[in-house]
Structure formats: C-alpha cells, structure tokens
Design a protein around this motif. Structure first.
Motif, PDB file in Angstrom:
ATOM      1  N   LEU A  13       0.828  -1.203   0.000  1.00 49.28           N
ATOM      2  CA  LEU A  13       0.000   0.000   0.000  1.00 49.28           C
ATOM      3  C   LEU A  13       0.865   1.257   0.000  1.00 49.28           C
ATOM      4  O   LEU A  13       0.613   2.198  -0.761  1.00 49.28           O
ATOM      5  N   ILE A  14       1.913   1.279   0.811  1.00 48.69           N
ATOM      6  CA  ILE A  14       2.810   2.441   0.860  1.00 48.69           C
ATOM      7  C   ILE A  14       3.535   2.606  -0.477  1.00 48.69           C
ATOM      8  O   ILE A  14       3.647   3.717  -1.007  1.00 48.69           O
ATOM      9  N   GLN A  15       4.020   1.491  -1.038  1.00 45.23           N
ATOM     10  CA  GLN A  15       4.701   1.576  -2.332  1.00 45.23           C
ATOM     11  C   GLN A  15       3.762   2.125  -3.407  1.00 45.23           C
ATOM     12  O   GLN A  15       4.166   2.951  -4.236  1.00 45.23           O
ATOM     13  N   SER A  16       2.523   1.705  -3.379  1.00 44.87           N
ATOM     14  CA  SER A  16       1.539   2.207  -4.335  1.00 44.87           C
ATOM     15  C   SER A  16       1.311   3.699  -4.150  1.00 44.87           C
ATOM     16  O   SER A  16       1.250   4.458  -5.128  1.00 44.87           O
ATOM     17  N   GLU A  17       1.191   4.139  -2.896  1.00 48.81           N
ATOM     18  CA  GLU A  17       0.971   5.563  -2.619  1.00 48.81           C
ATOM     19  C   GLU A  17       2.164   6.401  -3.061  1.00 48.81           C
ATOM     20  O   GLU A  17       1.997   7.488  -3.613  1.00 48.81           O
ATOM     21  N   ILE A  18       3.366   5.912  -2.834  1.00 54.35           N
ATOM     22  CA  ILE A  18       4.568   6.644  -3.256  1.00 54.35           C
ATOM     23  C   ILE A  18       4.606   6.732  -4.784  1.00 54.35           C
ATOM     24  O   ILE A  18       4.906   7.781  -5.360  1.00 54.35           O
ATOM     25  N   GLY A  19       4.274   5.612  -5.452  1.00 54.64           N
ATOM     26  CA  GLY A  19       4.213   5.615  -6.917  1.00 54.64           C
ATOM     27  C   GLY A  19       3.202   6.623  -7.436  1.00 54.64           C
ATOM     28  O   GLY A  19       3.482   7.382  -8.370  1.00 54.64           O
ATOM     29  N   ASP A  20       2.009   6.639  -6.806  1.00 56.73           N
ATOM     30  CA  ASP A  20       0.978   7.605  -7.202  1.00 56.73           C
ATOM     31  C   ASP A  20       1.449   9.042  -6.965  1.00 56.73           C
ATOM     32  O   ASP A  20       1.198   9.935  -7.774  1.00 56.73           O
ATOM     33  N   PHE A  21       2.142   9.249  -5.853  1.00 62.99           N
ATOM     34  CA  PHE A  21       2.636  10.584  -5.498  1.00 62.99           C
ATOM     35  C   PHE A  21       3.596  11.101  -6.568  1.00 62.99           C
ATOM     36  O   PHE A  21       3.460  12.211  -7.074  1.00 62.99           O
ATOM     37  N   PHE A  22       4.578  10.273  -6.948  1.00 60.60           N
ATOM     38  CA  PHE A  22       5.575  10.718  -7.919  1.00 60.60           C
ATOM     39  C   PHE A  22       5.031  10.751  -9.343  1.00 60.60           C
ATOM     40  O   PHE A  22       5.528  11.502 -10.185  1.00 60.60           O
ATOM     41  N   ALA A  23       3.989   9.975  -9.614  1.00 57.14           N
ATOM     42  CA  ALA A  23       3.391   9.994 -10.952  1.00 57.14           C
ATOM     43  C   ALA A  23       2.781  11.367 -11.260  1.00 57.14           C
ATOM     44  O   ALA A  23       2.691  11.768 -12.421  1.00 57.14           O
ATOM     45  N   GLY A  24       2.385  12.078 -10.216  1.00 61.54           N
ATOM     46  CA  GLY A  24       1.767  13.391 -10.412  1.00 61.54           C
ATOM     47  C   GLY A  24       2.742  14.531 -10.587  1.00 61.54           C
ATOM     48  O   GLY A  24       2.337  15.656 -10.910  1.00 61.54           O
ATOM     49  N   PHE A  25       4.021  14.309 -10.388  1.00 59.22           N
ATOM     50  CA  PHE A  25       4.997  15.400 -10.507  1.00 59.22           C
ATOM     51  C   PHE A  25       4.952  16.025 -11.895  1.00 59.22           C
ATOM     52  O   PHE A  25       4.906  15.341 -12.908  1.00 59.22           O
ATOM     53  N   GLY A  26       4.987  17.344 -11.898  1.00 57.45           N
ATOM     54  CA  GLY A  26       4.999  18.086 -13.153  1.00 57.45           C
ATOM     55  C   GLY A  26       3.606  18.336 -13.716  1.00 57.45           C
ATOM     56  O   GLY A  26       3.460  19.050 -14.691  1.00 57.45           O
ATOM     57  N   GLN A  27       2.605  17.749 -13.109  1.00 57.58           N
ATOM     58  CA  GLN A  27       1.222  17.929 -13.557  1.00 57.58           C
ATOM     59  C   GLN A  27       0.673  19.241 -12.982  1.00 57.58           C
ATOM     60  O   GLN A  27       1.100  19.709 -11.939  1.00 57.58           O
ATOM     61  N   VAL A  28      -0.301  19.798 -13.663  1.00 60.07           N
ATOM     62  CA  VAL A  28      -0.953  21.018 -13.202  1.00 60.07           C
ATOM     63  C   VAL A  28      -1.693  20.719 -11.895  1.00 60.07           C
ATOM     64  O   VAL A  28      -2.372  19.708 -11.775  1.00 60.07           O
TER      65      VAL A  28
END
Length: 143
Positions: A13-28
């Motif tokens: 669950l934590i790994q998924s949340e971290i992945g989701d967090f970094f996937a949003g970088f650079g997005q509006v």
C-alpha cells in the motif's frame, strides 16, 4: 522482510501511494514547493495507515502482535473467561486431538491416504488450540 500478511499488505500500500505521489509530478495542480510535497506525501501515508487499521489491529502486548479485527475479538473473548472454563475447552481440544489421531491411524490402515492427511491436519489444529489455551491459563495465573 516480514512474511506476515499485514506487513506485506502495508508495504504494498505504501509503495503504491509513493508511486501515485511521484506519478503526479509536473502535472498542473500538483505540489511545487518541498513543503507542499511533504504535506501531500504525509496525507497519502496517513491514508495507508487508515486503510490498514480497517483490517488489521496491532495488539499491544510485550512483542506487539498483528492480528485481524476478528482474531482480536476472539482473543478478547478468551481473556474474559475464567481459567477453569479455559481448562474445560483445553480438555475438549485434547480429546478431539485423540479422536483425530485415531481416525488418521484407521484411515492409514485402510489405505485412505487423502483422509489420513485431512485427519493429521485436523489433529494439528486441535493441538495448536490446546497449546494456546494452556498459555492463556498460565497468563491468568493457572487453575
């Protein structure tokens, strides 16, 4: 690395949340400053804890035991019982153990291999129950 299901689920669950967090970088609309990033990541991790706490319970004993809510409810009910009642249950478990062992032996001599394995597993569960009840009786000061 732990092989306990609660730890495995928590890590995933934590790994998924971290992945989701970094996937949003650079997005509006995503955080730009380190403070905003930290706040968002903390919120994501808090959601992880909330999700795990719905299913798992960290029992505050000497060595902190992870158990499901259902397991905790059973444990809590056992702790409310008197040692003499626990001993009665332990004796019942031991009698069922003997029944399972006898049935496994009969099945062995009758060449019923599938049922032998089933009865061995049944006997193992009864002995585990009896041992657990013995520990609980000792914790409560014996009979």
């Amino acid at each position: 690395m732990s092989d306990h299901q609660s730890i495995i689920e928590f890590k995933q669950l934590i790994q998924s949340e971290i992945g989701d967090f970094f996937a949003g970088f650079g997005q509006v609309g995503e955080p730009v400053t380190p403070e905003e990033m930290q706040t968002k990541l903390h919120a994501n991790i808090d959601r992880c804890f909330a999700e795990i706490e719905k299913k798992w319970f960290l029992f505050p004993s000497q060595d902190l035991v992870w158990m499901t809510r259902e397991e905790f409810n059973h444990y809590h009910a056992i702790n409310k019982m008197k040692p003499v009642n626990l001993e009665f249950l332990r004796q019942f478990a031991l009698s069922q153990l003997e029944t399972s062992k006898f049935a496994a032996e009969v099945d062995f001599w009758n060449c019923d291999g599938d049922n032998v394995e089933f009865m061995r597993n049944d006997a193992f569960e009864w002995i585990q129950l009896a041992r657990g009840l013995s520990r609980e009786i000792k914790k409560l000061g014996g009979l």
